[in-house]
Motif scaffolding. Structure first.
Motif, mmCIF file in Angstrom:
data_model
loop_
_atom_site.group_PDB
_atom_site.id
_atom_site.type_symbol
_atom_site.label_atom_id
_atom_site.label_comp_id
_atom_site.label_asym_id
_atom_site.label_seq_id
_atom_site.Cartn_x
_atom_site.Cartn_y
_atom_site.Cartn_z
ATOM 1 N N GLU A 51 -5.921 6.138 -32.832
ATOM 2 C CA GLU A 51 -6.866 5.297 -33.569
ATOM 3 C C GLU A 51 -6.532 3.823 -33.392
ATOM 4 O OE1 GLU A 51 -6.498 5.892 -37.783
ATOM 5 O OE2 GLU A 51 -4.599 4.819 -37.821
ATOM 6 N N HIS A 63 -5.414 0.229 -33.916
ATOM 7 C CA HIS A 63 -4.414 -0.458 -34.725
ATOM 8 C C HIS A 63 -4.586 -1.946 -34.477
ATOM 9 C CE1 HIS A 63 -2.538 3.351 -35.607
ATOM 10 N NE2 HIS A 63 -1.699 2.736 -36.412
ATOM 11 N N THR A 81 -0.031 4.470 -31.786
ATOM 12 C CA THR A 81 1.076 3.950 -32.600
ATOM 13 C C THR A 81 1.628 4.993 -33.580
ATOM 14 O OG1 THR A 81 0.454 1.626 -32.428
ATOM 15 C CG2 THR A 81 1.647 2.261 -34.415
ATOM 16 N N ASP A 82 0.746 5.645 -34.334
ATOM 17 C CA ASP A 82 1.217 6.599 -35.361
ATOM 18 C C ASP A 82 1.896 7.815 -34.735
ATOM 19 O OD1 ASP A 82 0.092 4.875 -37.127
ATOM 20 O OD2 ASP A 82 -1.659 6.115 -37.557
ATOM 21 N N GLY A 98 2.970 10.270 -39.166
ATOM 22 C CA GLY A 98 3.105 8.832 -38.952
ATOM 23 C C GLY A 98 1.795 8.133 -39.236
ATOM 24 N N HIS A 126 -1.051 -0.709 -42.158
ATOM 25 C CA HIS A 126 -1.691 -0.423 -40.875
ATOM 26 C C HIS A 126 -1.738 -1.653 -39.957
ATOM 27 C CE1 HIS A 126 -4.160 2.357 -38.508
ATOM 28 N NE2 HIS A 126 -4.617 1.240 -37.982
ATOM 29 N N GLU A 160 4.460 -1.970 -39.303
ATOM 30 C CA GLU A 160 4.169 -1.130 -38.145
ATOM 31 C C GLU A 160 4.371 -1.895 -36.825
ATOM 32 O OE1 GLU A 160 1.267 2.621 -38.394
ATOM 33 O OE2 GLU A 160 0.230 0.714 -38.232
#
Ligand SMILES: [Zn+2]
Length: 269
Positions: free
Chosen positions: A30, A32, A40-41, A110, A156, A161
């Motif tokens: 998704e 970021h 990233t997650d 994450g 987010h 992050e």
């Protein structure tokens, strides 16, 4: 130990060595903001789980981007999978892990968007009478961020992050593509939130740009401090799961009792 790195022969040995504990790092694909990678997650969850499993042995399922992610469907590169498929796939994977001897499965996310999905997945398991236990790791992704970061508002694609990604994979972070100004909560759901009303655009009402706060002060050093703290918390959780003999026994008992519901003795004696 990473599942995909083991041979078939070693897999069986390692299942025994790690007490039948497996972990699935659940992420997403998704947006970021404009400066962090779409994965990233997934990246963060996988790295955290791998680091924890090095310290407290467990078998780590490969990086898994198939979480719930509809919140970012208005931006490029997201993967909004069909919800029934997301639940069915995770169940299939847990079944297969258990068939391979991993009877204790930890779900570590994450991705904040999995915060309702994974507990709901766990909640549905009794009705399915699974012969294994699934533990949702209900832990903070950025546990010590308040002490480490400059920003009060983070999350987010924000300072936490971005710092973690600068620590884990700086080559994937495009600081030059970061917005020139911070993005704060638009609070378009504030009146509803005050009275506890939650709608399907709750997140979009707050952060439509998928950017929380100001990431300009992010550093790899801050990222390492947060990452190490999160790993430490997960190590404790894995250890507790490994030592847990009560829950597997309760699951067995419950699975038997729901076939023939009966009044407990302490009601009548
Ligand atoms: Zn994220």
């Amino acid at each position: 130990m990473q599942w995909e790195n083991l041979t078939s022969l070693d897999f069986e040995k390692y299942v025994k060595q790690c007490g039948g504990v497996g972990i699935i790092p659940v992420g997403a694909l998704e947006a970021h903001c404009s400066h962090l990678p779409l994965g990233t997650d997934t990246f963060n969850a996988h790295a955290t789980v791998c680091a924890a499993a090095e310290r407290e042995a467990a078998i780590v399922f490969p990086a898994y981007p198939s979480g719930i992610d509809v919140d970012t469907a208005h931006l490029p590169g997201g993967m909004a999978l069909q919800l029934d498929l997301v639940f069915a796939l995770l169940e299939n994977i847990c079944d297969e892990m258990a068939r391979n001897g991993l009877k204790k499965i930890i779900l570590y996310t994450g991705h904040g968007g999995n915060r309702y999905y994974l507990p709901q997945f766990v909640q549905m398991l009794p009705a399915k009478r699974k012969p294994y236990v699934v533990y949702y790791a209900d832990v903070n992704l950025f546990p010590n961020a308040d002490e480490v970061l400059d920003a009060d508002e983070y999350g987010h694609a924000g300072e936490a992050e971005t710092s973690i990604m600068l620590h884990l994979a700086p080559e994937l972070v495009k600081m030059e593509q970061m917005p020139s100004k911070p993005f704060t909560n638009l609070k378009r759901n504030a009146k509803l939130a005050e009275v506890g009303a939650y709608s399907q655009v709750d997140w979009y009402a707050q952060y439509p740009h998928m950017y929380v706060g100001d990431a300009s002060k992010s550093t790899a050093e801050k990222g390492k401090l947060i990452f190490d703290y999160a790993v430490e918390a997960l190590v404790k959780l894995i250890r507790a799961v490994k030592e847990d003999h009560i829950t597997p026994a309760l699951v067995r008992e419950f699975n038997e009792r729901i076939d023939q519901p009966s009044s407990p003795d302490f009601w009548t004696s």
